[in-house]
Motif scaffolding. Structure first.
Motif, PDB file in Angstrom:
ATOM      1  N   MET A  14       0.746  -1.272   0.100  1.00 25.47           N
ATOM      2  CA  MET A  14       0.133  -0.039  -0.106  1.00 25.47           C
ATOM      3  C   MET A  14       0.890   1.254   0.069  1.00 25.47           C
ATOM      4  N   LEU A  15       2.161   1.344   0.872  1.00 28.52           N
ATOM      5  CA  LEU A  15       2.855   2.348   0.806  1.00 28.52           C
ATOM      6  C   LEU A  15       3.332   2.810  -0.412  1.00 28.52           C
ATOM      7  N   ALA A  16       3.645   1.499  -1.209  1.00 30.23           N
ATOM      8  CA  ALA A  16       4.396   1.628  -2.294  1.00 30.23           C
ATOM      9  C   ALA A  16       3.559   2.025  -3.555  1.00 30.23           C
ATOM     10  N   LEU A  17       2.440   1.797  -3.446  1.00 29.37           N
ATOM     11  CA  LEU A  17       1.465   2.089  -4.243  1.00 29.37           C
ATOM     12  C   LEU A  17       1.005   3.635  -4.205  1.00 29.37           C
ATOM     13  N   ARG A  18       1.115   3.965  -3.059  1.00 25.97           N
ATOM     14  CA  ARG A  18       0.994   5.889  -2.875  1.00 25.97           C
ATOM     15  C   ARG A  18       2.340   6.491  -3.263  1.00 25.97           C
ATOM     16  N   ARG A  19       3.254   5.845  -3.283  1.00 20.37           N
ATOM     17  CA  ARG A  19       4.708   6.328  -3.946  1.00 20.37           C
ATOM     18  C   ARG A  19       4.926   5.948  -5.086  1.00 20.37           C
ATOM     19  N   LYS A  20       3.970   6.256  -6.334  1.00 18.34           N
ATOM     20  CA  LYS A  20       3.899   5.783  -7.608  1.00 18.34           C
ATOM     21  C   LYS A  20       5.237   6.153  -8.377  1.00 18.34           C
ATOM     22  N   SER A  21       5.775   7.351  -8.095  1.00 19.30           N
ATOM     23  CA  SER A  21       6.755   8.004  -8.839  1.00 19.30           C
ATOM     24  C   SER A  21       8.052   7.121  -8.571  1.00 19.30           C
ATOM     25  N   ASP A  22       8.117   6.504  -7.382  1.00 20.67           N
ATOM     26  CA  ASP A  22       9.287   5.801  -7.158  1.00 20.67           C
ATOM     27  C   ASP A  22       9.172   4.441  -7.898  1.00 20.67           C
ATOM     28  N   LEU A  23       8.111   3.677  -8.173  1.00 17.42           N
ATOM     29  CA  LEU A  23       7.765   2.452  -8.834  1.00 17.42           C
ATOM     30  C   LEU A  23       8.051   3.138 -10.390  1.00 17.42           C
ATOM     31  N   ALA A  24       7.646   4.309 -10.837  1.00 14.84           N
ATOM     32  CA  ALA A  24       7.744   4.666 -12.353  1.00 14.84           C
ATOM     33  C   ALA A  24       9.033   4.689 -12.682  1.00 14.84           C
ATOM     34  N   GLN A  25      10.134   5.440 -11.683  1.00 16.72           N
ATOM     35  CA  GLN A  25      11.167   5.851 -11.724  1.00 16.72           C
ATOM     36  C   GLN A  25      12.174   4.393 -12.005  1.00 16.72           C
ATOM     37  N   VAL A  26      11.726   3.509 -11.326  1.00 12.81           N
ATOM     38  CA  VAL A  26      12.415   1.910 -11.570  1.00 12.81           C
ATOM     39  C   VAL A  26      12.419   1.429 -12.804  1.00 12.81           C
ATOM     40  N   ILE A  27      11.120   1.382 -13.194  1.00 16.29           N
ATOM     41  CA  ILE A  27      10.786   0.770 -14.593  1.00 16.29           C
ATOM     42  C   ILE A  27      11.152   1.799 -15.616  1.00 16.29           C
ATOM     43  N   PHE A  28      11.027   2.956 -15.469  1.00 19.24           N
ATOM     44  CA  PHE A  28      11.698   3.970 -16.548  1.00 19.24           C
ATOM     45  C   PHE A  28      12.915   3.747 -16.673  1.00 19.24           C
ATOM     46  N   PHE A  29      13.973   3.866 -15.671  1.00 15.77           N
ATOM     47  CA  PHE A  29      15.223   3.701 -15.915  1.00 15.77           C
ATOM     48  C   PHE A  29      15.681   2.266 -16.488  1.00 15.77           C
ATOM     49  N   PHE A  30      14.844   1.156 -15.961  1.00 15.21           N
ATOM     50  CA  PHE A  30      14.981  -0.044 -16.617  1.00 15.21           C
ATOM     51  C   PHE A  30      14.814  -0.135 -18.145  1.00 15.21           C
ATOM     52  N   ALA A  31      13.827   0.654 -18.535  1.00 18.11           N
ATOM     53  CA  ALA A  31      13.609   0.743 -19.901  1.00 18.11           C
ATOM     54  C   ALA A  31      14.458   1.629 -20.533  1.00 18.11           C
ATOM     55  N   VAL A  32      15.129   2.485 -19.883  1.00 16.92           N
ATOM     56  CA  VAL A  32      16.027   3.565 -20.487  1.00 16.92           C
ATOM     57  C   VAL A  32      17.333   2.832 -20.904  1.00 16.92           C
ATOM     58  N   VAL A  33      17.775   2.076 -19.952  1.00 21.67           N
ATOM     59  CA  VAL A  33      19.043   1.291 -20.295  1.00 21.67           C
ATOM     60  C   VAL A  33      18.823   0.242 -21.490  1.00 21.67           C
ATOM     61  N   VAL A  34      17.740  -0.582 -21.326  1.00 23.65           N
ATOM     62  CA  VAL A  34      17.635  -1.469 -22.193  1.00 23.65           C
ATOM     63  C   VAL A  34      17.434  -0.955 -23.595  1.00 23.65           C
ATOM     64  N   THR A  35      16.995   0.427 -23.593  1.00 23.39           N
ATOM     65  CA  THR A  35      16.337   1.092 -24.979  1.00 23.39           C
ATOM     66  C   THR A  35      17.780   1.736 -25.535  1.00 23.39           C
ATOM     67  N   LEU A  36      18.572   2.151 -24.778  1.00 27.23           N
ATOM     68  CA  LEU A  36      19.816   2.802 -25.077  1.00 27.23           C
ATOM     69  C   LEU A  36      21.016   2.062 -25.845  1.00 27.23           C
ATOM     70  N   VAL A  37      21.049   0.771 -25.359  1.00 30.48           N
ATOM     71  CA  VAL A  37      22.322   0.080 -25.664  1.00 30.48           C
ATOM     72  C   VAL A  37      22.133  -0.276 -27.113  1.00 30.48           C
ATOM     73  N   PRO A  38      21.213  -0.602 -27.809  1.00 33.04           N
ATOM     74  CA  PRO A  38      20.912  -0.793 -29.239  1.00 33.04           C
ATOM     75  C   PRO A  38      21.374   0.387 -30.088  1.00 33.04           C
ATOM     76  N   LEU A  39      21.142   1.636 -29.519  1.00 30.46           N
ATOM     77  CA  LEU A  39      21.800   2.772 -30.175  1.00 30.46           C
ATOM     78  C   LEU A  39      23.093   2.829 -30.083  1.00 30.46           C
ATOM     79  N   GLY A  40      23.811   2.185 -29.108  1.00 27.86           N
ATOM     80  CA  GLY A  40      25.262   2.278 -29.066  1.00 27.86           C
ATOM     81  C   GLY A  40      25.942   1.285 -29.623  1.00 27.86           C
ATOM     82  N   VAL A  41      25.158   0.177 -29.592  1.00 25.41           N
ATOM     83  CA  VAL A  41      26.112  -0.858 -30.564  1.00 25.41           C
ATOM     84  C   VAL A  41      25.658  -1.035 -31.828  1.00 25.41           C
ATOM     85  N   GLY A  42      24.608  -0.534 -32.160  1.00 23.16           N
ATOM     86  CA  GLY A  42      24.204  -0.626 -33.657  1.00 23.16           C
ATOM     87  C   GLY A  42      23.002  -1.506 -33.849  1.00 23.16           C
ATOM     88  N   ALA A  43      22.290  -1.327 -35.263  1.00 22.80           N
ATOM     89  CA  ALA A  43      21.156  -2.155 -35.552  1.00 22.80           C
ATOM     90  C   ALA A  43      21.238  -3.467 -36.007  1.00 22.80           C
TER      91      ALA A  43
END
Length: 222
Positions: A14-43
């Protein structure tokens, strides 16, 4: 003990759901890291397929590190942790519930998003399924080991950096065997051995981590 476990688990969720920004931060960071790697190593498709399991696992590891300092910080700041330490209920059960709650709000969403990244990296269905399964089995280790580091550095300045230095070396085995399961399927090998090792590590950390975290929390409150 079961009722205590469910109560603490429900409270932390319940406390985690009230702090939705913390949850979104983790998922966003995870997605950004995975997405940036192909841009660096090529397609190049074959290269992306080869590195995909390792990239997803490294991103999950880093995203888990991002959320560790907050695991006990709020309870430590408002005095709730002190009440837990002096309560008659066994502290390892409380710690176990808090770690499971942390995994449910970090490890489970990352496991679900991994299926989308399998499509992004053009992985076959069997490799994607094994990648998702390895994350489901292995991400609890990130929470259990991370809880030890978070407890040891609780209340310290620059605790997040110290936590990373403590737990990163301990994450290496699960990183190797977790990503290796999907890599094995990609070359037509059985991932059974990798799953057995990761599953064994998960059970071992689940059994030992709550006791270690309990001892570290008592030290932090002294």
């Amino acid at each position: 003990m079961w009722q205590l476990f469910l109560t603490i688990l429900r409270r932390d969720l319940m406390l985690a759901l009230r702090r939705k920004s913390d949850l979104a931060q983790v998922i966003f960071f995870f997605a950004v890291v995975v997405t940036l790697v192909p841009l660096g190593v090529g397609a190049e498709t074959n290269t992306l397929r080869a590195i995909a399991p390792g990239v997803v696992w490294v991103a999950a590891l880093l995203a888990a590190l991002l959320s560790l300092p907050r695991m006990f910080a709020a309870d430590f700041a408002d005095g709730t942790l002190e009440q837990m330490l002096v309560a008659a209920e066994p502290l390892p059960v409380i710690v176990f519930a808090k770690v499971i709650a942390h995994w449910l709000v970090t490890g489970v969403p990352m496991t679900v998003f991994a299926a989308l990244f399998g499509v992004m990296f053009d992985l076959s269905l069997d490799v994607t399924l094994v990648l998702v399964a390895s994350l489901a089995v292995g991400t609890p280790i990130l929470s259990f080991i991370g809880a030890i580091g978070a407890a040891l550095t609780l209340g310290l300045r620059a605790g997040g950096v110290l936590t990373s230095l403590l737990v990163l070396p301990l994450y290496i085995p699960v990183l190797i065997f977790g990503s290796g399961a999907a890599s094995a399927v990609a070359v037509s090998m059985s991932p059974t051995a990798h799953f057995l090792i990761v599953g064994g590590l998960t059970l071992a950390t689940a059994a030992l981590s709550p006791m270690a975290v309990s001892a570290a929390l008592r030290i932090a409150e002294q």
